[in-house]
Design a protein around this motif. Structure first.
Motif, PDB file in Angstrom:
ATOM      1  N   UNK A  52      29.807  18.383  19.343  1.00  0.00           N
ATOM      2  CA  UNK A  52      30.973  18.904  18.617  1.00  0.00           C
ATOM      3  C   UNK A  52      32.116  19.363  19.517  1.00  0.00           C
ATOM      4  N   UNK A  53      31.904  19.365  20.823  1.00  0.00           N
ATOM      5  CA  UNK A  53      32.962  19.824  21.723  1.00  0.00           C
ATOM      6  C   UNK A  53      33.008  21.333  21.875  1.00  0.00           C
ATOM      7  N   UNK A  54      32.350  22.035  20.935  1.00  0.00           N
ATOM      8  CA  UNK A  54      32.244  23.496  21.003  1.00  0.00           C
ATOM      9  C   UNK A  54      31.056  23.927  20.142  1.00  0.00           C
ATOM     10  N   UNK A  55      30.648  25.158  20.288  1.00  0.00           N
ATOM     11  CA  UNK A  55      29.540  25.683  19.472  1.00  0.00           C
ATOM     12  C   UNK A  55      30.116  26.708  18.506  1.00  0.00           C
ATOM     13  N   UNK A  56      29.844  26.490  17.222  1.00  0.00           N
ATOM     14  CA  UNK A  56      30.319  27.389  16.163  1.00  0.00           C
ATOM     15  C   UNK A  56      29.124  28.178  15.644  1.00  0.00           C
ATOM     16  N   UNK A  57      29.066  29.471  15.979  1.00  0.00           N
ATOM     17  CA  UNK A  57      27.990  30.331  15.482  1.00  0.00           C
ATOM     18  C   UNK A  57      28.524  31.118  14.289  1.00  0.00           C
ATOM     19  N   UNK A  58      27.875  30.900  13.150  1.00  0.00           N
ATOM     20  CA  UNK A  58      28.363  31.430  11.877  1.00  0.00           C
ATOM     21  C   UNK A  58      27.427  32.523  11.378  1.00  0.00           C
ATOM     22  N   UNK A  59      27.988  33.667  10.988  1.00  0.00           N
ATOM     23  CA  UNK A  59      27.184  34.757  10.437  1.00  0.00           C
ATOM     24  C   UNK A  59      27.055  34.590   8.924  1.00  0.00           C
ATOM     25  N   UNK A  60      25.826  34.438   8.439  1.00  0.00           N
ATOM     26  CA  UNK A  60      25.590  34.282   7.002  1.00  0.00           C
ATOM     27  C   UNK A  60      25.971  35.526   6.215  1.00  0.00           C
TER      28      UNK A  60
END
Length: 292
Positions: free
Chosen positions: A256-264
């Protein structure tokens, strides 16, 4: 209606019974804000939020509490996290379709509640509650009777006020190590059961208690604020990222070119670029390992 959620503790002068009254409407709205849950799941999270707040207030501790519903039905998980400061958050995870009229048992299937208490100082405690009642309130009443031997009644109301989700509740509990007459407790519980949702949602605590118990002497204590609070942060996400194998992190970056960490819980996104990851790794290498 005030957007300030509050927990009130109160005590009956002529009975060995204590009580709590909580409003959590604004907090519930924030828990639901970034999610599109089916109506029964929204209601369940409201019930669990009220119950967790009331439960936290019965415990004499500083630390965290988690009330988690797990099952093999279409609702995989519903969880509310809170602490002694009444900072709350919650989330649900689905693994199937949930009908608009689904009951607790239809949603959870073969399920159970896990109550985890993590004091700031001391041993972590975990209790497992079977879904023997039809409601969260009934299940928790069973839990108190079996584990604490304390007669407890929970009255949870969820609905709408001024077009917005509204949730509130009452708790009555026999004081520990007191010889309270069961007749007195049952009488107070019968009075409390008459409370309507709109009364709890909109009236001040002293007025609610007067309507219910005007023939009793009740001491009402200073309220405690209840609020939505998520403990996620960029630093926490970075720490979790650095526990993963380098190859896995590299694969995610490549994909993805970057890491997206998403908080549920709160919907926050924390983005990590290749240069961010490189800086984290360099920082980790420079930090001495104090465990060895």
């Amino acid at each position: 209606m005030s957007t300030q959620d509050q927990l009130h503790r109160y005590l009956f002068e002529n009975h060995a019974v204590r009580g709590e009254l909580v409003t959590v409407s604004h907090t519930w709205q924030q828990i639901l804000a970034d999610h599109d849950y089916p109506a029964p799941v929204k209601t369940l999270l409201g019930d669990m939020l009220v119950a967790t707040s009331l439960l936290t207030a019965t415990l004499k501790f500083s630390g965290d509490i988690t009330v988690q519903l797990q099952g093999d039905g279409p609702l995989k998980l519903a969880v509310i996290n809170g602490n002694n400061q009444q900072e709350m958050r919650g989330v649900a995870r689905l693994q199937g379709e949930i009908a608009a009229d689904s009951s607790l048992h239809e949603m959870a299937g073969n399920g159970y509640l896990v109550i985890t208490i993590t004091p700031a100082d001391g041993e972590r405690y975990q209790g497992v509650v079977g879904l023997e009642g039809e409601t969260i309130a009934a299940c928790l009443e069973n839990y108190f009777l079996q584990s604490e031997q304390l007669p407890t009644r929970l009255f949870i109301r969820t609905g709408e006020q001024d077009g917005q989700p509204a949730a509130a509740g009452l708790l009555l509990q026999v004081l520990p190590a007191q010889n309270s007459s069961s007749d007195g407790f049952e009488h107070l519980a019968q009075l409390a059961a008459t409370i309507k949702g709109e009364e709890l949602f909109s009236l001040p605590a002293n007025e609610v208690l007067y309507r219910l118990f005007h023939q009793e002497q009740v001491t009402l204590y200073e309220p405690q604020a209840v609020s939505f609070h998520c403990h996620c942060s960029r630093d926490r996400c970075a720490g979790a990222l650095m526990t993963l194998p380098d190859e896995e992190v590299n694969d995610m970056l490549q994909q993805d070119g970057q890491i997206d960490m998403h908080c549920d819980y709160c919907g926050s996104h924390y983005l990590f670029s290749p240069s961010d990851v490189a800086a984290l790794r360099q920082s980790q290498q420079q930090t001495p390992d104090v465990l060895h």
